[in-house]
Design a protein around this motif. Structure first.
Motif, PDB file in Angstrom:
ATOM      1  N   GLU A 230      -5.624  19.706 -15.961  1.00  0.00           N
ATOM      2  CA  GLU A 230      -5.599  21.162 -15.823  1.00  0.00           C
ATOM      3  C   GLU A 230      -6.104  21.676 -14.481  1.00  0.00           C
ATOM      4  N   PRO A 231      -7.180  21.120 -13.877  1.00  0.00           N
ATOM      5  CA  PRO A 231      -7.664  21.713 -12.615  1.00  0.00           C
ATOM      6  C   PRO A 231      -6.810  21.367 -11.394  1.00  0.00           C
ATOM      7  N   ILE A 232      -5.931  20.385 -11.510  1.00  0.00           N
ATOM      8  CA  ILE A 232      -5.280  19.827 -10.327  1.00  0.00           C
ATOM      9  C   ILE A 232      -4.350  20.813  -9.621  1.00  0.00           C
ATOM     10  N   PRO A 233      -3.516  21.606 -10.319  1.00  0.00           N
ATOM     11  CA  PRO A 233      -2.660  22.547  -9.585  1.00  0.00           C
ATOM     12  C   PRO A 233      -3.423  23.494  -8.670  1.00  0.00           C
ATOM     13  N   ALA A 234      -4.605  23.928  -9.102  1.00  0.00           N
ATOM     14  CA  ALA A 234      -5.405  24.830  -8.269  1.00  0.00           C
ATOM     15  C   ALA A 234      -5.902  24.111  -7.019  1.00  0.00           C
ATOM     16  N   VAL A 235      -6.250  22.826  -7.136  1.00  0.00           N
ATOM     17  CA  VAL A 235      -6.690  22.064  -5.972  1.00  0.00           C
ATOM     18  C   VAL A 235      -5.533  21.912  -4.983  1.00  0.00           C
ATOM     19  N   VAL A 236      -4.349  21.563  -5.502  1.00  0.00           N
ATOM     20  CA  VAL A 236      -3.183  21.349  -4.639  1.00  0.00           C
ATOM     21  C   VAL A 236      -2.780  22.640  -3.939  1.00  0.00           C
ATOM     22  N   ALA A 237      -2.954  23.771  -4.596  1.00  0.00           N
ATOM     23  CA  ALA A 237      -2.589  25.062  -4.006  1.00  0.00           C
ATOM     24  C   ALA A 237      -3.650  25.606  -3.061  1.00  0.00           C
ATOM     25  N   GLY A 238      -4.844  25.012  -3.076  1.00  0.00           N
ATOM     26  CA  GLY A 238      -5.954  25.538  -2.300  1.00  0.00           C
ATOM     27  C   GLY A 238      -5.827  25.309  -0.804  1.00  0.00           C
TER      28      GLY A 238
ATOM     29  N   MET B 182       0.813  -1.231   0.000  1.00  0.00           N
ATOM     30  CA  MET B 182       0.000   0.000   0.000  1.00  0.00           C
ATOM     31  C   MET B 182       0.840   1.271   0.000  1.00  0.00           C
ATOM     32  N   ALA B 183       1.990   1.236   0.630  1.00  0.00           N
ATOM     33  CA  ALA B 183       2.834   2.431   0.704  1.00  0.00           C
ATOM     34  C   ALA B 183       3.314   2.884  -0.664  1.00  0.00           C
ATOM     35  N   TYR B 184       3.180   2.011  -1.677  1.00  0.00           N
ATOM     36  CA  TYR B 184       3.688   2.331  -3.007  1.00  0.00           C
ATOM     37  C   TYR B 184       2.574   2.548  -4.035  1.00  0.00           C
ATOM     38  N   TRP B 185       1.323   2.516  -3.609  1.00  0.00           N
ATOM     39  CA  TRP B 185       0.229   2.689  -4.564  1.00  0.00           C
ATOM     40  C   TRP B 185       0.155   4.112  -5.095  1.00  0.00           C
ATOM     41  N   LEU B 186       0.576   5.067  -4.292  1.00  0.00           N
ATOM     42  CA  LEU B 186       0.570   6.470  -4.702  1.00  0.00           C
ATOM     43  C   LEU B 186       1.960   7.069  -4.516  1.00  0.00           C
ATOM     44  N   GLN B 187       2.300   7.997  -5.386  1.00  0.00           N
ATOM     45  CA  GLN B 187       3.490   8.825  -5.207  1.00  0.00           C
ATOM     46  C   GLN B 187       3.046  10.174  -4.652  1.00  0.00           C
ATOM     47  N   GLN B 188       3.919  10.818  -3.878  1.00  0.00           N
ATOM     48  CA  GLN B 188       3.586  12.146  -3.363  1.00  0.00           C
ATOM     49  C   GLN B 188       4.812  13.046  -3.462  1.00  0.00           C
ATOM     50  N   CYS B 189       4.604  14.213  -4.039  1.00  0.00           N
ATOM     51  CA  CYS B 189       5.696  15.151  -4.231  1.00  0.00           C
ATOM     52  C   CYS B 189       6.112  15.734  -2.875  1.00  0.00           C
ATOM     53  N   PRO B 190       7.384  15.666  -2.511  1.00  0.00           N
ATOM     54  CA  PRO B 190       7.814  16.218  -1.221  1.00  0.00           C
ATOM     55  C   PRO B 190       7.839  17.752  -1.202  1.00  0.00           C
ATOM     56  N   THR B 191       7.707  18.377  -2.361  1.00  0.00           N
ATOM     57  CA  THR B 191       7.741  19.840  -2.430  1.00  0.00           C
ATOM     58  C   THR B 191       6.344  20.444  -2.326  1.00  0.00           C
ATOM     59  N   CYS B 192       5.428  20.023  -3.202  1.00  0.00           N
ATOM     60  CA  CYS B 192       4.084  20.632  -3.218  1.00  0.00           C
ATOM     61  C   CYS B 192       3.012  19.748  -2.597  1.00  0.00           C
ATOM     62  N   GLY B 193       3.302  18.457  -2.396  1.00  0.00           N
ATOM     63  CA  GLY B 193       2.332  17.565  -1.775  1.00  0.00           C
ATOM     64  C   GLY B 193       1.376  16.885  -2.719  1.00  0.00           C
ATOM     65  N   TYR B 194       1.514  17.101  -4.029  1.00  0.00           N
ATOM     66  CA  TYR B 194       0.641  16.447  -4.998  1.00  0.00           C
ATOM     67  C   TYR B 194       0.746  14.933  -4.852  1.00  0.00           C
ATOM     68  N   ALA B 195      -0.405  14.242  -4.805  1.00  0.00           N
ATOM     69  CA  ALA B 195      -0.444  12.785  -4.659  1.00  0.00           C
ATOM     70  C   ALA B 195      -1.171  12.173  -5.849  1.00  0.00           C
ATOM     71  N   ALA B 196      -0.548  11.182  -6.462  1.00  0.00           N
ATOM     72  CA  ALA B 196      -1.121  10.546  -7.651  1.00  0.00           C
ATOM     73  C   ALA B 196      -0.406   9.222  -7.888  1.00  0.00           C
ATOM     74  N   PRO B 197      -1.015   8.333  -8.677  1.00  0.00           N
ATOM     75  CA  PRO B 197      -0.293   7.119  -9.055  1.00  0.00           C
ATOM     76  C   PRO B 197       1.010   7.430  -9.777  1.00  0.00           C
ATOM     77  N   ARG B 198       1.010   8.527 -10.576  1.00  0.00           N
ATOM     78  CA  ARG B 198       2.230   9.009 -11.236  1.00  0.00           C
ATOM     79  C   ARG B 198       2.279  10.528 -11.109  1.00  0.00           C
ATOM     80  N   LEU B 199       3.366  11.030 -10.547  1.00  0.00           N
ATOM     81  CA  LEU B 199       3.470  12.478 -10.324  1.00  0.00           C
ATOM     82  C   LEU B 199       3.650  13.264 -11.606  1.00  0.00           C
ATOM     83  N   ASP B 200       4.078  12.618 -12.678  1.00  0.00           N
ATOM     84  CA  ASP B 200       4.304  13.355 -13.915  1.00  0.00           C
ATOM     85  C   ASP B 200       3.041  13.497 -14.757  1.00  0.00           C
ATOM     86  N   GLU B 201       1.884  13.174 -14.185  1.00  0.00           N
ATOM     87  CA  GLU B 201       0.605  13.316 -14.875  1.00  0.00           C
ATOM     88  C   GLU B 201      -0.349  14.119 -14.003  1.00  0.00           C
ATOM     89  N   ALA B 202      -0.916  15.187 -14.578  1.00  0.00           N
ATOM     90  CA  ALA B 202      -1.873  16.024 -13.834  1.00  0.00           C
ATOM     91  C   ALA B 202      -2.739  16.784 -14.810  1.00  0.00           C
TER      92      ALA B 202
END
Length: 269
Positions: free
Chosen positions: A86-94, A64-84
């Protein structure tokens, strides 16, 4: 090129253990553009039957610890951090997302799943958000945070019901999720609604099994195998406990969902 040489050629490092191959690679976050090292599972060994809410059996359960990646800088969480999208940056910054990242009372892995759930909910993927929230509840189970596990299970049910009408498999799982949360009245009502239709075999056995657990006030985890005697119902090995009564994640279930797992087990009877 040999199989062992391939990961080095791809710029990744691997280790092999009981969980399977866990790869580590550099990946660039699609939200903030920062690079980080992330791990992901590249295959697991055979998995046992999932729980009735589709939490997978071992060996997948331990990944389970490997099902999602999370960016240590902005906190974005996804199966792959290199995919996002258009609305996602605004959610992460909110504000709500930033507050969730700062919620230290939550287990870190659960917080990662909840971050993913928030992104999915904000982008309209309510059933996927329910799955991620349920996965957070599994982490709460493992860390003995019973109140959080109950809260997140009820949130997952709400998300399932707010999205498109749940299909039959999701409705059966909702019975188990409500029972595990101690919402026996709601679980019984959901089971009654299912029983008013014509349930295929062996799904009818699962609902009957859930009925017995509800009547016993049993909130423990059971695998799908427990609902299909013989053998007699047994407790999930990781969830034994003193509670009186009957003795004891789609995608993450490792076999196409609840109905697929039931069909495989039913053919062995």
């Amino acid at each position: 090129m040999t199989r062992r040489a391939l990961p080095r050629a791809l710029g990744s490092s691997y280790r092999s253990d009981a969980m399977g191959n866990v790869g580590e690679t550099s990946i660039t976050c699609a939200v903030c553009g920062r690079e980080s090292r992330q791990r992901q599972v590249r295959g697991t060994g055979p998995a046992g039957p999932p729980d009735l809410d589709l939490r997978p059996g071992e060996t997948m359960r331990s990944t389970m610890a490997y099902w999602l990646q999370q960016c240590p800088t902005c906190g974005y969480a996804a199966p792959r951090l290199d995919e996002a999208g258009e609305p996602i940056p605004a959610v992460v910054a909110g504000g709500p997302y930033r507050a969730l990242l700062a919620e230290v009372s939550y287990p870190p892995l659960a917080r990662r799943f909840l971050c993913r759930a928030m992104i999915l909910e904000e982008t309209g993927e309510l059933h996927a958000a329910a799955e991620a929230t349920l996965q957070a509840a599994w982490v709460a189970d493992d860390t003995r945070k019973a109140d959080l596990a109950r809260e997140w299970r009820l949130t997952a049910v709400a998300l399932f019901r707010q999205g498109p009408a749940p299909d039959l498999e999701q409705q059966v799982r909702i019975v188990d999720i409500l029972r595990r949360a101690g919402e026996f009245g709601g679980a019984a009502a959901q089971a009654s609604a299912l029983e008013r239709g014509r349930l295929p075999e062996p799904v009818d056995r699962v609902v009957a099994f859930e009925r017995r657990l509800i009547a016993a006030g049993d909130v423990r985890a059971y695998s799908v195998a427990s609902a299909l005697p013989p053998p007699a119902a047994r407790p999930h090995v990781s969830h034994r406990g003193p509670t009186p009564g009957i003795p004891l994640t789609r995608g993450s279930a490792g076999g196409g969902g609840l109905f697929a797992a039931l069909r495989r087990l039913f053919r062995r009877r």
